[in-house]
Design a protein around this motif. Structure first.
Motif, short mmCIF file in Angstrom:
data_model
loop_
_atom_site.label_atom_id
_atom_site.label_comp_id
_atom_site.label_asym_id
_atom_site.label_seq_id
_atom_site.Cartn_x
_atom_site.Cartn_y
_atom_site.Cartn_z
N ALA A 1 6.13 7.35 0.78
CA ALA A 1 6.85 8.05 -0.29
C ALA A 1 6.63 9.55 -0.18
CB ALA A 1 6.37 7.56 -1.65
N ILE A 2 7.54 10.28 -0.76
CA ILE A 2 7.40 11.73 -0.89
C ILE A 2 7.46 12.05 -2.37
CG2 ILE A 2 8.45 13.98 -0.39
CD1 ILE A 2 9.48 12.78 2.22
N ALA B 1 -3.41 7.86 0.38
CA ALA B 1 -2.91 6.48 0.39
C ALA B 1 -3.80 5.61 -0.48
CB ALA B 1 -2.86 5.94 1.82
N GLY B 2 -3.28 4.44 -0.85
CA GLY B 2 -4.07 3.50 -1.63
C GLY B 2 -3.26 2.25 -1.95
N PHE B 3 -3.95 1.20 -2.39
CA PHE B 3 -3.30 -0.06 -2.71
C PHE B 3 -2.54 0.03 -4.05
CE2 PHE B 3 -6.61 -1.60 0.17
CZ PHE B 3 -5.88 -2.47 0.97
N ALA C 1 2.20 3.81 -8.71
CA ALA C 1 1.05 3.73 -7.81
C ALA C 1 0.81 5.06 -7.10
CB ALA C 1 1.26 2.62 -6.78
N VAL C 2 1.89 5.73 -6.68
CA VAL C 2 1.77 7.04 -6.05
C VAL C 2 1.11 8.03 -7.00
CG1 VAL C 2 3.09 9.03 -5.23
CG2 VAL C 2 3.67 6.74 -4.43
N ARG C 3 1.61 8.09 -8.23
CA ARG C 3 1.06 9.04 -9.20
C ARG C 3 -0.39 8.74 -9.52
NH1 ARG C 3 6.27 7.72 -11.62
NH2 ARG C 3 7.75 9.39 -11.10
N ARG C 4 -0.72 7.47 -9.67
CA ARG C 4 -2.11 7.10 -10.02
C ARG C 4 -3.06 7.44 -8.88
NH1 ARG C 4 -4.82 3.16 -8.23
NH2 ARG C 4 -2.98 1.96 -7.56
N GLU C 5 -2.70 7.05 -7.66
CA GLU C 5 -3.59 7.29 -6.52
C GLU C 5 -3.83 8.79 -6.29
OE1 GLU C 5 -5.45 5.62 -4.47
OE2 GLU C 5 -5.00 3.58 -5.13
N VAL C 6 -2.78 9.59 -6.40
CA VAL C 6 -2.94 11.03 -6.18
C VAL C 6 -3.82 11.64 -7.27
CG1 VAL C 6 -1.73 13.24 -6.06
CG2 VAL C 6 -0.77 11.23 -4.93
N TYR C 7 -3.64 11.20 -8.50
CA TYR C 7 -4.50 11.70 -9.59
C TYR C 7 -5.95 11.27 -9.40
CZ TYR C 7 -6.84 11.87 -14.07
OH TYR C 7 -7.77 12.08 -15.06
N GLU C 8 -6.15 9.98 -9.05
CA GLU C 8 -7.51 9.48 -8.90
C GLU C 8 -8.25 10.17 -7.75
OE1 GLU C 8 -6.77 4.89 -10.54
OE2 GLU C 8 -7.20 5.26 -8.41
N GLU C 9 -7.56 10.39 -6.64
CA GLU C 9 -8.23 10.92 -5.45
C GLU C 9 -8.30 12.44 -5.42
OE1 GLU C 9 -6.65 9.36 -1.85
OE2 GLU C 9 -6.92 7.26 -2.42
N ALA C 10 -7.26 13.11 -5.96
CA ALA C 10 -7.22 14.57 -5.83
C ALA C 10 -7.04 15.30 -7.15
CB ALA C 10 -6.09 14.96 -4.87
N GLY C 11 -6.84 14.57 -8.26
CA GLY C 11 -6.69 15.22 -9.56
C GLY C 11 -5.34 15.88 -9.77
N THR D 1 0.85 -1.18 0.00
CA THR D 1 0.00 0.00 0.00
C THR D 1 0.89 1.24 0.00
OG1 THR D 1 -1.63 -1.20 1.33
CG2 THR D 1 -1.86 1.19 1.22
N VAL D 2 0.61 2.17 -0.90
CA VAL D 2 1.40 3.40 -0.94
C VAL D 2 0.73 4.47 -0.10
CG1 VAL D 2 2.47 2.94 -3.18
CG2 VAL D 2 0.25 4.10 -3.10
N ILE D 3 1.53 5.23 0.60
CA ILE D 3 1.04 6.39 1.36
C ILE D 3 2.05 7.50 1.12
CG2 ILE D 3 2.16 5.50 3.47
CD1 ILE D 3 -0.14 6.93 5.02
N MET D 4 1.58 8.69 0.76
CA MET D 4 2.51 9.67 0.21
C MET D 4 2.25 11.10 0.69
SD MET D 4 0.57 7.84 -2.02
CE MET D 4 -1.08 8.02 -2.73
#
Length: 412
Positions: A332-333, A286-288, A298-308, A256-259
């Motif tokens: 991650a940062i 964060a997300g799987f 995964a970091v880039r995808r989750e941030v885009y999906e959740e916050a655009g 799971t990524v958390i950033m």
């Protein structure tokens, strides 16, 4: 009142000078990591070792009821360890008295026993077990035992009686998510909880649907070729897991990524909140991680999906085992790209809100607005941003960013 927060585990070899420490700073050890035990995973298949470990006078047992640990008090700061004599009726005859091959041949699906998991040894303990394998291994052994009363028969009755006895002696099992244990106990509990949970979730073979058997000190489940409880020959129907070297099932860990996402100027941090958070309480996103996806992706995808928000460079900060139920939080940062910082919650309605928070606001919240998710705000909190406690990797990520991990070079 908020729960007092336990100290975090010390990083490995913090006093040793090294090239990596000088370049990247000291390693961060998050809550649930930093176990004081050597797991000795290569000895899990040696039943002579496990049998000696089970019966050794220095051996300690962690009991879990519905995955909650036996603790010394309601505050759940320390685990209450027990000895073999306390759990004899629950465990039954020594499960390691026979080798694994024999145990598989004598498998009886109608016989039940409490799940037992070998956790490792504390090498610094005095008078610990000494076992001569390829090398000499020393230490006080630790096991976890699932004493949840299940099904019918002697094992259920023994578990029920043991729990009653412990409660009469003033002991009890923790409640909710256990986040108050001292660091070393928390790490041992994390291993125990995840392994007991995995065994409980996998009583049947995923390929053929027949009952499985816990082996290898609780770290594998096998699909035996025969079953004493089966009529006639005892042979079971064929199963693909018995071909080649695949006669086993291993426990899973879900990445799971958390950033912590920093804006391009290096002045603001992207934080979000879900509907279940208390007022003003925010955290990092964060997300799987998904199949065939790198952590950076995964970091880039989750941030885009959740916050655009569009993210450029991503670096790994630290990781945290998270036994609810079987995650590895990969911290991650990342930094947004200049033309991708507009927040848009319309892609995936997971977040109630997301916003760019100035570093100064985050620093202040880290001082006076930190609490557990279910806890009230600390007494010094007078309003404004609230954040997760130090036991959460989200806190460590935010602390790292606003206290200098991101420097002036981020503005270049």
């Amino acid at each position: 009142m908020p729960h007092p927060q336990p100290s975090l585990p010390a990083p490995a070899h913090p006093d040793v000078d090294s090239m990596l420490s000088r370049k990247f700073g000291r390693e961060v050890a998050n809550y649930f990591s930093g176990s004081p035990l050597n797991r000795l995973g290569f000895l899990r298949s040696e039943h002579s070792f496990l049998s000696q470990a089970l019966n050794h006078p220095t051996t300690s047992f962690l009991l879990c009821n519905e995955l909650q640990p036996l603790v010394q008090s309601k505050e759940a700061k320390r685990i209450q360890w027990v000895k073999y004599d306390d759990i004899k009726d629950v465990v039954g005859e020594d499960p390691f008295a026979k080798d694994e091959e024999t145990v598989l041949k004598e498998f009886d699906s109608e016989k039940t026993s409490a799940q037992l998991v070998f956790l490792g040894v504390e090498e610094n303990a005095k008078g610990g077990l000494e076992y001569q394998g390829k090398n000499l291994y020393k230490g006080a052994p630790f096991f976890a035992v699932d004493v949840t009363p299940r099904g019918e028969g002697k094992v259920k009755d023994a578990c029920t009686a043991l729990i009653k006895k412990l409660e009469e002696q003033g002991m009890g099992f923790g409640k909710g998510r256990i986040m108050e244990l001292e660091a070393g106990d928390a790490a041992i509990y994390a291993e125990a909880r995840q392994m007991l949970d995995w065994n409980a979730r996998n009583p049947f073979c995923a390929q053929c649907g027949q009952p499985t058997l816990s082996v290898n000190g609780g770290f594998k489940r096998a699909c035996p070729p025969q079953d004493v409880a089966t009529p006639a020959s005892g042979a079971r129907k064929p199963c693909a897991t018995r071909k080649g070297v695949s006669n086993l099932s291993f426990p899973r860990t879900d990445p799971t990524v958390i950033m912590a996402i920093v804006n391009h100027a290096g002045t603001h941090l992207l934080l979000g909140r879900s509907k279940r958070f208390p007022p003003a309480w925010y955290s990092t996103l964060a997300g799987f991680a998904e199949p065939a996806e790198s952590i950076e992706e995964a970091v880039r995808r989750e941030v885009y999906e959740e916050a655009g928000v569009l993210v450029g460079r991503v670096v790994i900060h630290s990781t945290q085992p998270w036994p609810y139920p079987a995650n590895l939080m990969i911290g991650a940062i990342g930094q947004s790209v200049p033309d991708g910082e507009k927040i848009d919650l319309g892609n995936d309605p997971e977040l109630e809100d997301a916003r760019w928070c100035p570093f100064d606001e985050v620093r202040e919240a880290l001082k006076i607005g930190v609490s557990g998710l279910g806890d009230p705000a600390p007494p010094e909190y007078k309003g404004g941003l609230r954040l997760p406690p130090e036991t959460a990797i989200a806190n460590q990520l935010m602390t790292s960013v606003v206290n200098g991990f991101v420097g002036v070079e981020a503005k270049m």
